[in-house]
Design a protein around this motif. Structure first.
Motif, PDB file in Angstrom:
ATOM      1  N   ILE A 147     -26.969 -10.323 -41.046  1.00 47.95           N
ATOM      2  CA  ILE A 147     -26.236 -11.223 -41.927  1.00 47.95           C
ATOM      3  C   ILE A 147     -27.061 -12.490 -42.116  1.00 47.95           C
ATOM      4  O   ILE A 147     -27.478 -13.117 -41.145  1.00 47.95           O
ATOM      5  CB  ILE A 147     -24.854 -11.591 -41.332  1.00 47.95           C
ATOM      6  N   ARG A 148     -27.315 -12.832 -43.366  1.00 46.96           N
ATOM      7  CA  ARG A 148     -27.973 -14.098 -43.687  1.00 46.96           C
ATOM      8  C   ARG A 148     -26.892 -15.160 -43.857  1.00 46.96           C
ATOM      9  O   ARG A 148     -25.857 -14.899 -44.466  1.00 46.96           O
ATOM     10  CB  ARG A 148     -28.766 -13.999 -44.978  1.00 46.96           C
ATOM     11  N   LEU A 149     -27.165 -16.352 -43.348  1.00 50.26           N
ATOM     12  CA  LEU A 149     -26.220 -17.460 -43.467  1.00 50.26           C
ATOM     13  C   LEU A 149     -26.915 -18.666 -44.079  1.00 50.26           C
ATOM     14  O   LEU A 149     -28.048 -18.973 -43.729  1.00 50.26           O
ATOM     15  CB  LEU A 149     -25.674 -17.850 -42.096  1.00 50.26           C
ATOM     16  N   ASN A 150     -26.203 -19.363 -44.958  1.00 47.20           N
ATOM     17  CA  ASN A 150     -26.797 -20.539 -45.596  1.00 47.20           C
ATOM     18  C   ASN A 150     -26.515 -21.815 -44.807  1.00 47.20           C
ATOM     19  O   ASN A 150     -26.521 -22.896 -45.363  1.00 47.20           O
ATOM     20  CB  ASN A 150     -26.324 -20.678 -47.038  1.00 47.20           C
ATOM     21  N   ALA A 151     -26.319 -21.699 -43.523  1.00 44.51           N
ATOM     22  CA  ALA A 151     -26.121 -22.859 -42.646  1.00 44.51           C
ATOM     23  C   ALA A 151     -27.229 -22.885 -41.597  1.00 44.51           C
ATOM     24  O   ALA A 151     -27.698 -21.834 -41.162  1.00 44.51           O
ATOM     25  CB  ALA A 151     -24.758 -22.770 -41.975  1.00 44.51           C
ATOM     26  N   PRO A 152     -27.625 -24.059 -41.174  1.00 41.63           N
ATOM     27  CA  PRO A 152     -28.650 -24.158 -40.133  1.00 41.63           C
ATOM     28  C   PRO A 152     -28.063 -23.852 -38.756  1.00 41.63           C
ATOM     29  O   PRO A 152     -26.860 -24.023 -38.541  1.00 41.63           O
ATOM     30  CB  PRO A 152     -29.105 -25.620 -40.220  1.00 41.63           C
ATOM     31  N   PRO A 153     -28.903 -23.445 -37.822  1.00 39.54           N
ATOM     32  CA  PRO A 153     -28.415 -23.105 -36.480  1.00 39.54           C
ATOM     33  C   PRO A 153     -28.301 -24.330 -35.570  1.00 39.54           C
ATOM     34  O   PRO A 153     -28.829 -24.357 -34.462  1.00 39.54           O
ATOM     35  CB  PRO A 153     -29.474 -22.130 -35.973  1.00 39.54           C
ATOM     36  N   VAL A 154     -27.627 -25.367 -36.040  1.00 37.97           N
ATOM     37  CA  VAL A 154     -27.443 -26.585 -35.243  1.00 37.97           C
ATOM     38  C   VAL A 154     -25.973 -26.989 -35.214  1.00 37.97           C
ATOM     39  O   VAL A 154     -25.247 -26.787 -36.198  1.00 37.97           O
ATOM     40  CB  VAL A 154     -28.290 -27.759 -35.787  1.00 37.97           C
ATOM     41  N   ASP A 155     -25.551 -27.514 -34.093  1.00 39.84           N
ATOM     42  CA  ASP A 155     -24.192 -28.058 -33.929  1.00 39.84           C
ATOM     43  C   ASP A 155     -23.091 -27.075 -34.320  1.00 39.84           C
ATOM     44  O   ASP A 155     -22.052 -27.479 -34.831  1.00 39.84           O
ATOM     45  CB  ASP A 155     -24.030 -29.352 -34.742  1.00 39.84           C
ATOM     46  N   GLY A 156     -23.316 -25.792 -34.124  1.00 38.38           N
ATOM     47  CA  GLY A 156     -22.290 -24.795 -34.421  1.00 38.38           C
ATOM     48  C   GLY A 156     -22.095 -24.505 -35.898  1.00 38.38           C
ATOM     49  O   GLY A 156     -21.175 -23.764 -36.268  1.00 38.38           O
ATOM     50  N   LYS A 157     -22.941 -25.040 -36.767  1.00 35.09           N
ATOM     51  CA  LYS A 157     -22.776 -24.840 -38.212  1.00 35.09           C
ATOM     52  C   LYS A 157     -22.929 -23.378 -38.609  1.00 35.09           C
ATOM     53  O   LYS A 157     -22.187 -22.874 -39.448  1.00 35.09           O
ATOM     54  CB  LYS A 157     -23.754 -25.707 -38.993  1.00 35.09           C
ATOM     55  N   ALA A 158     -23.892 -22.677 -38.011  1.00 32.85           N
ATOM     56  CA  ALA A 158     -24.091 -21.262 -38.350  1.00 32.85           C
ATOM     57  C   ALA A 158     -22.900 -20.430 -37.886  1.00 32.85           C
ATOM     58  O   ALA A 158     -22.440 -19.541 -38.616  1.00 32.85           O
ATOM     59  CB  ALA A 158     -25.389 -20.743 -37.744  1.00 32.85           C
TER      60      ALA A 158
END
Length: 99
Positions: A37-48
């Protein structure tokens, strides 16, 4: 049944591999024994993780609280539980699933 998705009573268990920081969120296909799964959120602070839950909530037509990250909260490799999905995404990876 495939190794990346299975039923546990009325819940769906999904093994996934995430690619955070993509241009848009989408199912990509398989990555080994997991669905990618691709996500358009960065892997910081629980955003992903938040984006993943929102994405799966829409894809399976369930409220966000119906999705639990059972393992891998800080990893790209996750095991998720989707409680009583109302729909199955029209993707080849899910074609064998029936509600």
């Amino acid at each position: 049944m495939t190794s990346y998705v299975r039923w546990d009573a009325d819940d769906l268990i999904l093994l996934c591999h995430l690619q955070p920081g993509a241009k848009h969120s989408d199912f990509v296909g398989l990555h080994g024994e997991r669905i990618k799964i691709r996500l358009n959120a960065p892997p910081v602070d629980g955003k992903a993780n938040n984006q993943l839950i929102a994405f799966l909530s829409k894809a399976f037509a369930v409220p966000k609280h119906a999705i639990q990250i059972e393992s891998g909260e800080l990893s790209r490799q996750k095991r998720l539980r989707i409680s009583k999905p109302n729909q199955i995404p029209e993707r080849p990876e899910f074609k064998h699933l029936v509600i």
